[in-house]
Design an enzyme around this catalytic site. Structure first.
Site, PDB file in Angstrom:
ATOM      1  N   CYS A  41      45.362  39.482  34.849  1.00 26.43           N
ATOM      2  CA  CYS A  41      44.339  39.807  33.842  1.00 26.43           C
ATOM      3  C   CYS A  41      45.010  40.594  32.723  1.00 26.43           C
ATOM      4  CB  CYS A  41      43.160  40.557  34.471  1.00 26.43           C
ATOM      5  SG  CYS A  41      43.577  42.142  35.217  1.00 26.43           S
ATOM      6  N   ARG A  85      40.161  43.311  37.170  1.00 22.89           N
ATOM      7  CA  ARG A  85      39.912  41.982  37.758  1.00 22.89           C
ATOM      8  C   ARG A  85      41.011  41.505  38.701  1.00 22.89           C
ATOM      9  NH1 ARG A  85      38.991  39.310  32.031  1.00 22.89           N
ATOM     10  NH2 ARG A  85      40.527  40.947  31.594  1.00 22.89           N
ATOM     11  N   ASP A 143      35.656  40.485  31.281  1.00 23.49           N
ATOM     12  CA  ASP A 143      36.321  41.787  31.396  1.00 23.49           C
ATOM     13  C   ASP A 143      35.259  42.865  31.634  1.00 23.49           C
ATOM     14  OD1 ASP A 143      37.660  44.139  31.039  1.00 23.49           O
ATOM     15  OD2 ASP A 143      38.694  43.519  29.209  1.00 23.49           O
TER      16      ASP A 143
HETATM   17  P1  4NP Z   1      41.368  44.140  33.441  1.00 25.22           P
HETATM   18  O1  4NP Z   1      40.416  45.100  32.557  1.00 25.22           O
HETATM   19  O2  4NP Z   1      42.113  43.271  32.452  1.00 25.22           O
HETATM   20  O3  4NP Z   1      40.410  43.368  34.271  1.00 25.22           O
HETATM   21  O4  4NP Z   1      42.283  45.047  34.235  1.00 25.22           O
HETATM   22  C1  4NP Z   1      40.898  45.928  31.553  1.00 25.22           C
HETATM   23  C2  4NP Z   1      41.503  47.119  31.885  1.00 25.22           C
HETATM   24  C3  4NP Z   1      41.950  47.969  30.878  1.00 25.22           C
HETATM   25  C4  4NP Z   1      41.775  47.616  29.558  1.00 25.22           C
HETATM   26  C5  4NP Z   1      41.175  46.408  29.232  1.00 25.22           C
HETATM   27  C6  4NP Z   1      40.737  45.571  30.234  1.00 25.22           C
HETATM   28  N1  4NP Z   1      42.203  48.511  28.518  1.00 25.22           N
HETATM   29  O5  4NP Z   1      41.974  48.188  27.352  1.00 25.22           O
HETATM   30  O6  4NP Z   1      42.784  49.556  28.815  1.00 25.22           O
END
Ligand code: 4NP
Length: 150
Positions: free
Chosen positions: A9, A15, A122
């Protein structure tokens, strides 16, 4: 030789740690290796987001020991299947591919199932209900993958 599956991800804290934990719980670890990574490096070395840890715990999985790492081009050599949670992750992974053999390894996770959505949304900026929905859709996709791999 184990089959190696990588869940990817953006941050590798919401995720893909869930996808790693869920798929691990459904496969024979002597035959299948599962890992996860993020296309961005904001959280490298950190454990998963508390909300992902909580929803996993609710379903009996402990993902708290995972450590965030960044996806790299060397992952193409290491892994047989690379699953992107959304199209943005997919295109960032593809940018690091070196030829058709690499590209063929990359799929959208939800292409494994047929329930209308093609991307795992997300959940980072939302509430815990978003994590619950992520869990449910990732669980269905991992069930389909596990059936094929076991
Ligand atoms: P992930 O979610 O891609 O599912 O781990 C996110 C975690 C952190 C961030 C964005 C999406 N961030 O911008 O820090």
């Amino acid at each position: 030789m184990k089959t190696k599956v990588l869940m990817v991800c953006l941050g590798n804290i919401c995720r893909s740690p869930l996808a790693e934990g869920i798929l691990k719980s459904k496969v024979d670890s002597s035959k299948v290796f599962v890992d996860s990574a993020g296309t961005a490096g904001y959280h490298v070395g950190n454990p998963p987001d508390e909300r992902s840890i909580a929803v996993a715990r609710k379903y009996g999985l402990d993902i708290s020991m995972q450590k965030c790492r960044r996806f790299s081009a060397t992952d193409f050599q290491e892994f047989d299947y690379i699953y992107a949670m959304d199209r943005s992750n997919f295109s960032n992974i593809m940018k690091l591919a070196n030829g058709i053999q690499d590209e063929k390894k990359v799929k959208l996770l939800l292409d494994e199932v047929d329930f209308g959505l093609t991307e795992v949304p997300d959940p980072y900026y939302g509430g815990s209900d978003g994590f619950e929905k992520v869990y449910e859709m990732v669980d269905l996709a991992c069930e389909a993958i596990a059936k094929r791999l076991n």
